[in-house]
Enzyme design. Sequence first.
Site, PDB file in Angstrom:
ATOM      1  CB  SER A  67      26.490  59.108  17.671  1.00 14.59           C
ATOM      2  OG  SER A  67      27.574  59.733  18.268  1.00 14.59           O
TER       3      SER A  67
ATOM      4  CG  ASP B  75      24.909  59.354  25.392  1.00 15.56           C
ATOM      5  OD1 ASP B  75      26.153  59.443  25.499  1.00 15.56           O
ATOM      6  OD2 ASP B  75      24.285  59.589  24.341  1.00 15.56           O
TER       7      ASP B  75
ATOM      8  CG  HIS C 138      26.339  57.099  22.455  1.00 10.73           C
ATOM      9  ND1 HIS C 138      25.903  58.403  22.496  1.00 10.73           N
ATOM     10  CD2 HIS C 138      27.064  57.000  21.311  1.00 10.73           C
ATOM     11  CE1 HIS C 138      26.346  59.062  21.447  1.00 10.73           C
ATOM     12  NE2 HIS C 138      27.046  58.226  20.699  1.00 10.73           N
TER      13      HIS C 138
END
Length: 532
Positions: free
Chosen positions: A214, A464, A489
């Site tokens: 991320s 994602d 994710h």
Amino acid sequence: MSSPHRRPPSRKMAPPSTLPVLLFLLTLSSAAVQSEPTTPHPHTLLPRHHHRRPPSFLGKFAEPDKPSVRSQLRQYRYETRYFSQRLDHFTFSSNNPTSFPQRYLISTEHWAGPERLGPIFLYCGNEGDIEWFAANTGFVWEIAPRFGAMVLFPEHRYYGKSMPYGSAEDAYKNATTLSHLTTEQALADYAVLIRELKRNLSAEACPVILFGGSYGGMLAAWMRLKYPHVAIGALASSAPILQFEDIVPPETFYDVVSNDFKRESVSCFNTIKESWDALSLESQIDDGLVHLSQKFRLCRELNSVGDLSNWLESAYSYLAMVDYPYPSEFLMPLPGNPIKEVCKKIDSAPDVVGILDRIFEGVSVYYNYTGSVKCFDLDDDPHGMNGWNWQACTEMVMPMSSSKDNSMFQTYDYDYDSFKEWCWTSFGAEPRPRWITTEFGGHDIRTALKTFGSNIIFSNGRLDPWSGGGVLHNISDTIVALVTEEGAHHIDLRASTLNDPEWLVEHRASEIRLIEGWLNDYYQDKATTFSM
């Protein structure tokens, strides 16, 4: 891509229109207002200044004291240490406090040591408590013995226990105290820490591999590019380094979320898309907000229908981020394939059940899968302090919008002026939407990285929503995009389980082979150098 949202301090105004969620996550600096329809439509019943929180990464969920997190951490052997870090790496002035304690977790359990050039695996800390990220990054812990690697988890400044000025309250006080919360400073923290650590251990020749998911994945990629002499490679998982000014369409994030639901059930997609009108209409009748508060079992009566819309939008976006094929407690207890379960609840209700009751049944899979929650509190950040809002308001400016046809969310356009106004009112700061691409690039990324970069894995799963801002195609032999159709994710960084599908096992094996190749090339170069 960490990634990618708590409200700013309560004395400030609420954020402008933009959706919930930064799964990363976590988060992101975008604001939007609802577009005016060309013909009368129930959406016009929404308040003109309905506030929509931006999507965020998952750092806001970084709660290290959760039983599931503590249980996971007990599987790993590490020490917690602190390093006296410079507050400002880019000045020689000593007018302000010059240092702060940066927390880091270190494990040398499997390290081969400096004599054998044992590698160092460094995870770039995200926008939250580092113990939470360490607990949810089992991949790094699991492969460390294979490589004889040291494991290092440095905490991002202004998060967790790595607070300048002595406390979060003082660090988040105003724009002056927050001014050193930047990606450049954070990357410099990691570079300084690893160099000092290697010097103290006589391990200057030990290679460093960066990891991150991320926002942390963005940092890993950027650090490899900015400090190539510090780290020989980086695995950047779910890192939306292209989610900036005019690189990808602003509607990409919500289109991906919407497609995740549509692929499970077109009926489910349509029900959610129609529910915003139903919310608007219900809120306009006498005692409408009271009825909605009761229908959705809220702990306190709604102040506006926009608060409820934000709450629902957040759930849908987070569900897309963690649409894992197995049960997880990453954010909260969820079943495997949670979007499928949400749509089952929405679609299976009898015909006599109203649309908002269907929505409540569906969203309860996310907010109350265990059935233990008696009422829901929409104010998920009572303290109102969140460093990511500052980052989103200064340099991490990621435009977002919701399209009319492809999105199941309310239609709205990106409104930079509204966003800028909110940032100024909230922090006394003006966004610099072009700074990240000036500092790290992004436009014509293929030419830049092919010419100047090497040894980066961009890992993405198409479920994602942040994948739309990621690197999805190979750039060179050494800058590789590993993309899975079913991945969510940064699922690759999570600990392996017996329920891992074959595609995930193969995906991780590809990452291991690439890392192994980087290290073999490094050792071969060193051997050649020594023999000379």
